[in-house]
Scaffold this motif. Structure first.
Motif, PDB file in Angstrom:
ATOM      1  N   THR A   1      45.031 -39.085  62.917  1.00  0.00           N
ATOM      2  CA  THR A   1      44.296 -38.017  63.588  1.00  0.00           C
ATOM      3  C   THR A   1      45.311 -37.012  64.109  1.00  0.00           C
ATOM      4  OG1 THR A   1      42.607 -39.592  64.304  1.00  0.00           O
ATOM      5  CG2 THR A   1      42.667 -37.474  65.437  1.00  0.00           C
ATOM      6  N   GLN A   2      45.047 -35.736  63.842  1.00  0.00           N
ATOM      7  CA  GLN A   2      45.931 -34.662  64.292  1.00  0.00           C
ATOM      8  C   GLN A   2      45.114 -33.693  65.147  1.00  0.00           C
ATOM      9  OE1 GLN A   2      46.969 -31.732  61.313  1.00  0.00           O
ATOM     10  NE2 GLN A   2      49.011 -31.495  62.190  1.00  0.00           N
ATOM     11  N   LEU A   3      45.639 -33.374  66.318  1.00  0.00           N
ATOM     12  CA  LEU A   3      45.044 -32.364  67.180  1.00  0.00           C
ATOM     13  C   LEU A   3      46.062 -31.252  67.371  1.00  0.00           C
ATOM     14  CD1 LEU A   3      43.720 -35.116  69.351  1.00  0.00           C
ATOM     15  CD2 LEU A   3      42.225 -33.208  68.851  1.00  0.00           C
ATOM     16  N   VAL A   4      45.656 -30.024  67.093  1.00  0.00           N
ATOM     17  CA  VAL A   4      46.553 -28.868  67.184  1.00  0.00           C
ATOM     18  C   VAL A   4      45.927 -27.842  68.124  1.00  0.00           C
ATOM     19  CG1 VAL A   4      47.729 -27.036  65.906  1.00  0.00           C
ATOM     20  CG2 VAL A   4      47.372 -29.264  64.827  1.00  0.00           C
ATOM     21  N   LYS A   5      46.713 -27.415  69.102  1.00  0.00           N
ATOM     22  CA  LYS A   5      46.252 -26.414  70.069  1.00  0.00           C
ATOM     23  C   LYS A   5      46.165 -25.052  69.397  1.00  0.00           C
ATOM     24  CE  LYS A   5      47.302 -25.005  74.797  1.00  0.00           C
ATOM     25  NZ  LYS A   5      48.320 -25.188  75.869  1.00  0.00           N
ATOM     26  N   GLN A   6      45.042 -24.395  69.568  1.00  0.00           N
ATOM     27  CA  GLN A   6      44.805 -23.084  68.981  1.00  0.00           C
ATOM     28  C   GLN A   6      45.124 -21.977  70.000  1.00  0.00           C
ATOM     29  OE1 GLN A   6      43.579 -23.120  65.498  1.00  0.00           O
ATOM     30  NE2 GLN A   6      44.487 -25.084  66.049  1.00  0.00           N
ATOM     31  N   ALA A   7      45.147 -20.753  69.541  1.00  0.00           N
ATOM     32  CA  ALA A   7      45.486 -19.607  70.404  1.00  0.00           C
ATOM     33  C   ALA A   7      44.535 -19.482  71.592  1.00  0.00           C
ATOM     34  CB  ALA A   7      45.486 -18.317  69.583  1.00  0.00           C
ATOM     35  N   ASP A   8      43.277 -19.900  71.411  1.00  0.00           N
ATOM     36  CA  ASP A   8      42.291 -19.813  72.496  1.00  0.00           C
ATOM     37  C   ASP A   8      42.291 -21.058  73.386  1.00  0.00           C
ATOM     38  OD1 ASP A   8      41.164 -21.654  70.793  1.00  0.00           O
ATOM     39  OD2 ASP A   8      39.310 -20.528  70.468  1.00  0.00           O
ATOM     40  N   ASN A   9      43.331 -21.887  73.260  1.00  0.00           N
ATOM     41  CA  ASN A   9      43.505 -23.131  74.020  1.00  0.00           C
ATOM     42  C   ASN A   9      42.497 -24.224  73.671  1.00  0.00           C
ATOM     43  OD1 ASN A   9      45.847 -22.465  75.422  1.00  0.00           O
ATOM     44  ND2 ASN A   9      44.680 -21.376  76.979  1.00  0.00           N
ATOM     45  N   LYS A  10      41.765 -24.054  72.587  1.00  0.00           N
ATOM     46  CA  LYS A  10      40.918 -25.129  72.080  1.00  0.00           C
ATOM     47  C   LYS A  10      41.761 -25.977  71.137  1.00  0.00           C
ATOM     48  CE  LYS A  10      36.627 -22.626  72.529  1.00  0.00           C
ATOM     49  NZ  LYS A  10      35.468 -22.041  71.860  1.00  0.00           N
TER      50      LYS A  10
ATOM     51  N   PHE B 288      45.931 -38.346  76.333  1.00  0.00           N
ATOM     52  CA  PHE B 288      45.832 -37.005  75.778  1.00  0.00           C
ATOM     53  C   PHE B 288      45.472 -36.000  76.872  1.00  0.00           C
ATOM     54  CE2 PHE B 288      43.230 -33.685  73.665  1.00  0.00           C
ATOM     55  CZ  PHE B 288      44.254 -33.061  72.970  1.00  0.00           C
ATOM     56  N   ASN B 289      44.593 -36.396  77.783  1.00  0.00           N
ATOM     57  CA  ASN B 289      44.215 -35.464  78.861  1.00  0.00           C
ATOM     58  C   ASN B 289      45.417 -35.035  79.683  1.00  0.00           C
ATOM     59  OD1 ASN B 289      41.475 -35.200  78.332  1.00  0.00           O
ATOM     60  ND2 ASN B 289      40.991 -37.087  79.404  1.00  0.00           N
ATOM     61  N   TYR B 290      46.328 -35.948  79.965  1.00  0.00           N
ATOM     62  CA  TYR B 290      47.537 -35.578  80.698  1.00  0.00           C
ATOM     63  C   TYR B 290      48.417 -34.659  79.856  1.00  0.00           C
ATOM     64  CZ  TYR B 290      52.191 -35.750  82.635  1.00  0.00           C
ATOM     65  OH  TYR B 290      53.417 -35.388  83.115  1.00  0.00           O
ATOM     66  N   TYR B 291      48.689 -35.062  78.621  1.00  0.00           N
ATOM     67  CA  TYR B 291      49.584 -34.274  77.772  1.00  0.00           C
ATOM     68  C   TYR B 291      49.075 -32.854  77.550  1.00  0.00           C
ATOM     69  CZ  TYR B 291      52.289 -38.430  76.555  1.00  0.00           C
ATOM     70  OH  TYR B 291      53.086 -39.539  76.592  1.00  0.00           O
ATOM     71  N   LYS B 292      47.775 -32.702  77.326  1.00  0.00           N
ATOM     72  CA  LYS B 292      47.271 -31.358  77.029  1.00  0.00           C
ATOM     73  C   LYS B 292      47.343 -30.414  78.228  1.00  0.00           C
ATOM     74  CE  LYS B 292      42.318 -32.129  77.573  1.00  0.00           C
ATOM     75  NZ  LYS B 292      41.039 -32.103  76.901  1.00  0.00           N
ATOM     76  N   SER B 293      47.619 -30.960  79.409  1.00  0.00           N
ATOM     77  CA  SER B 293      47.797 -30.092  80.578  1.00  0.00           C
ATOM     78  C   SER B 293      49.208 -29.491  80.630  1.00  0.00           C
ATOM     79  CB  SER B 293      47.523 -30.876  81.867  1.00  0.00           C
ATOM     80  OG  SER B 293      48.541 -31.827  82.099  1.00  0.00           O
ATOM     81  N   ILE B 294      50.113 -29.953  79.783  1.00  0.00           N
ATOM     82  CA  ILE B 294      51.474 -29.414  79.718  1.00  0.00           C
ATOM     83  C   ILE B 294      51.436 -28.123  78.895  1.00  0.00           C
ATOM     84  CG2 ILE B 294      53.832 -29.846  78.929  1.00  0.00           C
ATOM     85  CD1 ILE B 294      53.147 -32.885  79.216  1.00  0.00           C
ATOM     86  N   PRO B 295      51.811 -26.989  79.440  1.00  0.00           N
ATOM     87  CA  PRO B 295      51.675 -25.708  78.733  1.00  0.00           C
ATOM     88  C   PRO B 295      52.341 -25.665  77.356  1.00  0.00           C
ATOM     89  CG  PRO B 295      52.181 -25.321  81.034  1.00  0.00           C
ATOM     90  CD  PRO B 295      52.316 -26.807  80.806  1.00  0.00           C
ATOM     91  N   SER B 296      53.494 -26.287  77.199  1.00  0.00           N
ATOM     92  CA  SER B 296      54.208 -26.216  75.919  1.00  0.00           C
ATOM     93  C   SER B 296      53.739 -27.259  74.898  1.00  0.00           C
ATOM     94  CB  SER B 296      55.707 -26.382  76.148  1.00  0.00           C
ATOM     95  OG  SER B 296      55.972 -27.652  76.725  1.00  0.00           O
ATOM     96  N   PHE B 297      52.876 -28.181  75.317  1.00  0.00           N
ATOM     97  CA  PHE B 297      52.382 -29.228  74.419  1.00  0.00           C
ATOM     98  C   PHE B 297      51.366 -28.618  73.454  1.00  0.00           C
ATOM     99  CE2 PHE B 297      49.522 -32.860  73.538  1.00  0.00           C
ATOM    100  CZ  PHE B 297      50.448 -33.739  73.005  1.00  0.00           C
ATOM    101  N   CYS B 298      51.605 -28.747  72.146  1.00  0.00           N
ATOM    102  CA  CYS B 298      50.750 -28.030  71.195  1.00  0.00           C
ATOM    103  C   CYS B 298      50.260 -28.868  70.017  1.00  0.00           C
ATOM    104  CB  CYS B 298      51.485 -26.798  70.671  1.00  0.00           C
ATOM    105  SG  CYS B 298      53.018 -27.184  69.822  1.00  0.00           S
ATOM    106  N   GLU B 299      50.732 -30.107  69.882  1.00  0.00           N
ATOM    107  CA  GLU B 299      50.313 -30.919  68.742  1.00  0.00           C
ATOM    108  C   GLU B 299      50.355 -32.395  69.130  1.00  0.00           C
ATOM    109  OE1 GLU B 299      50.807 -30.486  63.995  1.00  0.00           O
ATOM    110  OE2 GLU B 299      52.524 -29.972  65.220  1.00  0.00           O
ATOM    111  N   TYR B 300      49.335 -33.125  68.703  1.00  0.00           N
ATOM    112  CA  TYR B 300      49.185 -34.534  69.069  1.00  0.00           C
ATOM    113  C   TYR B 300      48.779 -35.298  67.828  1.00  0.00           C
ATOM    114  CZ  TYR B 300      47.547 -38.388  72.122  1.00  0.00           C
ATOM    115  OH  TYR B 300      47.360 -39.585  72.771  1.00  0.00           O
ATOM    116  N   ILE B 301      49.501 -36.378  67.517  1.00  0.00           N
ATOM    117  CA  ILE B 301      49.248 -37.172  66.316  1.00  0.00           C
ATOM    118  C   ILE B 301      48.983 -38.617  66.728  1.00  0.00           C
ATOM    119  CG2 ILE B 301      50.208 -37.971  64.107  1.00  0.00           C
ATOM    120  CD1 ILE B 301      49.890 -34.938  64.238  1.00  0.00           C
ATOM    121  N   LEU B 302      47.907 -39.193  66.217  1.00  0.00           N
ATOM    122  CA  LEU B 302      47.600 -40.606  66.415  1.00  0.00           C
ATOM    123  C   LEU B 302      47.656 -41.291  65.057  1.00  0.00           C
ATOM    124  CD1 LEU B 302      44.524 -40.177  68.762  1.00  0.00           C
ATOM    125  CD2 LEU B 302      46.737 -41.105  69.412  1.00  0.00           C
ATOM    126  N   VAL B 303      48.373 -42.399  64.966  1.00  0.00           N
ATOM    127  CA  VAL B 303      48.545 -43.128  63.704  1.00  0.00           C
ATOM    128  C   VAL B 303      47.951 -44.514  63.873  1.00  0.00           C
ATOM    129  CG1 VAL B 303      50.218 -44.016  62.041  1.00  0.00           C
ATOM    130  CG2 VAL B 303      50.639 -41.826  63.176  1.00  0.00           C
TER     131      VAL B 303
END
Length: 79
Positions: free
Chosen positions: A24-33, A1-16
């Motif tokens: 688990t769903q992680l969604v990038k917010q406007a403030d980059n959190k 996840f640390n690598y993927y979140k460094s990609i500017p266009s990467f905005c959503e991450y799902i773990l099944v």
């Protein structure tokens, strides 16, 4: 996840999870959190904003049968 979140266009991450219904769903917010959401009921609905799609855990786990939850010696459910 640390690598993927460094990609500017990467905005959503799902773990099944494979052994129990759990997503688990992680969604990038406007403030980059990243906003974390967890789902564990088979009828729970997950909105995937990056592809404008709604899924239920039933959709994700279609055809999968899970064993009943284990119990502790005190009768408590372990999940």
């Amino acid at each position: 996840f640390n690598y993927y979140k460094s990609i500017p266009s990467f905005c959503e991450y799902i773990l099944v999870a494979q052994h129990r219904p759990y997503v688990t769903q992680l969604v990038k917010q406007a403030d980059n959190k990243w906003l974390l959401s967890e789902f564990h009921e088979l009828d729970a609905s997950i909105y995937l904003s990056s592809i404008d799609c709604n899924l239920t855990l039933n959709d994700i786990y279609l055809g999968i049968e899970f064993p009943p939850p284990s119990q502790s010696p005190l009768g408590e459910r372990l999940e």
